[in-house]
Design an enzyme around this catalytic site. Structure first.
Site, short mmCIF file in Angstrom:
data_model
loop_
_atom_site.label_atom_id
_atom_site.label_comp_id
_atom_site.label_asym_id
_atom_site.label_seq_id
_atom_site.Cartn_x
_atom_site.Cartn_y
_atom_site.Cartn_z
CE LYS A 126 1.50 -12.46 -0.57
NZ LYS A 126 0.45 -12.07 0.65
CG ASP A 166 -1.50 -10.41 -0.97
OD1 ASP A 166 -1.42 -9.99 -0.11
OD2 ASP A 166 -1.07 -9.56 -1.59
P1 NDP Z 1 -6.69 -4.60 -2.13
O1 NDP Z 1 -6.02 -4.68 -3.55
O2 NDP Z 1 -7.68 -4.73 -1.33
O3 NDP Z 1 -6.48 -2.96 -1.32
C1 NDP Z 1 -4.99 -2.63 -1.42
C2 NDP Z 1 -5.21 -0.73 -0.74
O4 NDP Z 1 -4.07 -0.02 -0.51
C3 NDP Z 1 -5.52 -0.23 -2.51
O5 NDP Z 1 -6.41 1.00 -1.59
C4 NDP Z 1 -4.29 0.92 -2.85
O6 NDP Z 1 -4.85 1.41 -3.59
C5 NDP Z 1 -3.76 0.85 -1.39
N1 NDP Z 1 -2.39 1.19 -2.31
C6 NDP Z 1 -1.50 -0.05 -2.85
N2 NDP Z 1 -0.32 0.71 -2.40
C7 NDP Z 1 -0.36 1.94 -2.02
C8 NDP Z 1 0.30 2.81 -2.22
N3 NDP Z 1 1.93 3.11 -2.68
N4 NDP Z 1 0.57 4.12 -1.33
C9 NDP Z 1 -0.46 4.20 -0.63
N5 NDP Z 1 -2.22 3.42 -0.74
C10 NDP Z 1 -1.94 2.31 -1.62
O7 NDP Z 1 -5.54 -5.38 -0.93
P2 NDP Z 1 -5.77 -6.13 0.70
O8 NDP Z 1 -6.37 -4.75 1.82
O9 NDP Z 1 -5.95 -7.35 0.46
O10 NDP Z 1 -4.14 -6.32 1.00
C11 NDP Z 1 -3.75 -4.78 1.64
C12 NDP Z 1 -2.31 -5.23 2.51
O11 NDP Z 1 -2.50 -6.12 3.32
C13 NDP Z 1 -0.97 -5.94 1.48
O12 NDP Z 1 -0.19 -6.24 1.83
C14 NDP Z 1 -1.83 -7.29 1.78
O13 NDP Z 1 -0.52 -8.13 1.77
C15 NDP Z 1 -1.75 -7.59 3.10
N6 NDP Z 1 -2.54 -8.78 4.10
C16 NDP Z 1 -3.95 -9.18 3.18
C17 NDP Z 1 -4.87 -10.02 3.48
C18 NDP Z 1 -5.93 -10.21 2.37
O14 NDP Z 1 -6.61 -11.09 3.62
N7 NDP Z 1 -6.86 -9.45 1.68
C19 NDP Z 1 -4.54 -10.92 4.50
C20 NDP Z 1 -2.63 -9.86 5.09
C21 NDP Z 1 -2.14 -9.23 4.67
P3 NDP Z 1 -4.59 1.37 -4.63
O15 NDP Z 1 -6.22 1.02 -5.02
O16 NDP Z 1 -4.28 3.31 -5.54
O17 NDP Z 1 -3.88 1.00 -5.51
#
Ligand code: NDP
Length: 444
Positions: A126, A166
């Site tokens: 990571k 991520d």
């Molecule tokens: P993105 O950056 O695309 O989206 C993250 C989302 O979560 C945004 O809408 C963000 O809002 C929101 N968010 C972040 N922090 C908070 C919080 N404290 N409270 C509420 N909402 C929050 O990331 P991903 O969708 O890629 O990743 C999301 C999760 O999935 C992570 O844990 C990541 O590690 C996991 N993951 C992702 C993979 C992938 O293929 N992308 C694979 C496996 C796991 P804002 O815009 O306001 O920050």
């Protein structure tokens, strides 16, 4: 004191100020207790756990870049190469102000078992930076990515370490990173996944984590003679994972009524209009509050509390520790039947225990969100073959991988007398393969 408790104490003592890493190690070790006790002498002889909780390498470096006002900015960059027993290091890059070594070690540690569960030959890693892409111009993001890669390229490669996206790292960032890697090394190789379709990317990679999450939810429901049809769901976040979880859940007959970002959440009783969310988040890079401009009957609430909305299925897809014990109590009181983690460790330990004790079907992230990294591994295969598979081919492979992960997880839980405990099952199934490979490869 047993071997697992000893190792946990050692991790806490040797890695002070890393609470997220401690939390991830504790969850894994606790659920591996039966397996480890059964093989304690053999594992102790080769210090298997001591080696497993120590990253093979952590690279940390400065990332200087120039902003649009001509000021020099300096961020921290990291790559945690945790375990390469079953394949090259594989895991995403996270760009978010909260990034530090503890968070990347927790994510890298989890990634080892997740990658093992996919059945594909990928080790755990990571990386990322405390850089915040939010509010930056495209040129600033490019300048940062180029500087980041100018250091990182020394440590990665198609057969060595293959980063992906991520939080905060999507197609735009992967593009800038890949361009700089190619420019420095002169190599056109599959060193990053999540690439664009015209330059080595795989169909379905964008959708893979969200789709995979819903595929495994479907397996969980099928096992209790139920389905997604007619279910009400809440999906947290509105990023890559959340958007495609909503898309697939809706295709399979569920109604998703709420999503959020870090500022607040929207409730749409008629079911989320995903075209609006995609435009707000993928095109305009805006805030979820703007949803009410598209759907005036929807309600926006600032702050936390999305778990207060009644649902059958709760799919946390935002970030670590977003669902705590209080939230879990509300979900149970409102009759929620299933929680599956799209994000990594979004449910606190206490919340997880509470959900399980109260009969909620619970699937941990390392199984539920493994579709993303699995499809990244399929992208690596296509890059090595110099071929591109069709959407249908990749989607069918993803579906099969998620079915296999469900079966392995359920089976491992059952073998050790924890039927229905998918946290134990996922950890055990992931661990067994890595442990076997590490035992076979000697003290390295
Ligand atoms: P993105 O950056 O695309 O989206 C993250 C989302 O979560 C945004 O809408 C963000 O809002 C929101 N968010 C972040 N922090 C908070 C919080 N404290 N409270 C509420 N909402 C929050 O990331 P991903 O969708 O890629 O990743 C999301 C999760 O999935 C992570 O844990 C990541 O590690 C996991 N993951 C992702 C993979 C992938 O293929 N992308 C694979 C496996 C796991 P804002 O815009 O306001 O920050």
């Amino acid at each position: 004191m047993g071997y697992t408790e000893e190792i946990y104490e050692r991790v806490v003592a040797k890695n002070p100020n890393e609470p997220e890493f401690h939390q991830a190690v504790k969850e894994v070790l606790d659920s591996l207790k039966d397996v480890i006790d059964a093989n304690e002498a053999a594992y102790r002889k080769v210090s298997l756990l001591e080696r497993m909780v120590e990253p093979e390498r952590i690279i940390s470096f400065k990332v200087p870049w120039v902003d649009d006002n001509g000021n020099v900015q300096v961020n921290k960059g990291y790559r945690v190469q945790f375990n390469s027993a079953i394949g090259p290091y594989k895991g995403g890059l996270r760009f978010h102000p909260s990034v530090n070594q503890s968070i990347l070690k927790f994510l890298g540690f989890e990634q080892i078992f997740k990658n093992s569960l996919t059945g594909l030959p990928i080790g755990g890693g990571k990386g990322g930076s405390d850089f915040d892409p939010k509010g930056k111009s495209d040129r600033e993001v490019m300048a940062f990515c180029q500087s980041f890669m100018t250091e990182l390229f020394k440590y990665i490669g198609a057969d060595e370490d293959v980063p992906a996206g991520d939080i905060g790292v999507g197609g735009r960032e992967i593009g800038f990173l890949y361009g700089q890697y190619k420019r420095i090394t002169g190599l056109y190789e599959g060193v990053l996944t999540g690439k664009g379709l015209t330059w080595g990317g795989s169909l379905v990679r964008t959708q893979a984590t969200g789709y995979g999450l819903v595929y495994i939810v479907n397996e969980m429901l099928a096992a209790v003679n139920d389905s997604l049809e007619g279910k009400t769901a809440v999906v947290t976040g509105s990023g890559n994972v959340a958007i495609y979880a909503v898309e697939k859940a809706t295709q399979l007959g569920a109604k998703v009524v709420a999503m959020c970002d870090s500022n607040g959440y929207i409730y749409d009783e008629n079911g989320i209009n995903l075209d609006a969310v995609k435009e707000i988040k993928e095109v305009k890079r805006g805030r979820i509050s703007e949803y009410v401009d598209y759907v005036p009957t929807a309600v926006y609430t600032a702050g936390k509390g999305i778990w207060n909305i009644n649902c059958d299925l709760f799919l946390p897809c935002a970030t670590q520790n977003e669902l705590d014990l209080d939230g879990a109590k509300v979900l149970v009181a409102n009759g929620c039947k299933l929680v599956a983690e799209g994000a990594n460790m979004p449910t606190t330990r206490e919340a997880t225990e509470y959900l399980k004790e109260n009969g909620v079907l619970f699937m941990p992230g390392k199984a539920a969100n493994a579709g993303g990294v699995a499809t990244s591994a399929l992208e690596m295969s296509q890059n090595s073959q110099r071929l591109s598979w069709t959407f249908e081919e990749v989607d069918a492979k993803l579906l099969q991988i998620m079915k296999d992960i469900y079966a392995k997880t359920a089976d491992a839980a059952k073998r050790y007398g924890h039927e229905g405990d998918f946290v134990a099952g996922a950890n055990i199934a992931g661990f067994e393969k890595v442990a076997e490979a590490m035992m076979a490869q000697g003290i390295v």
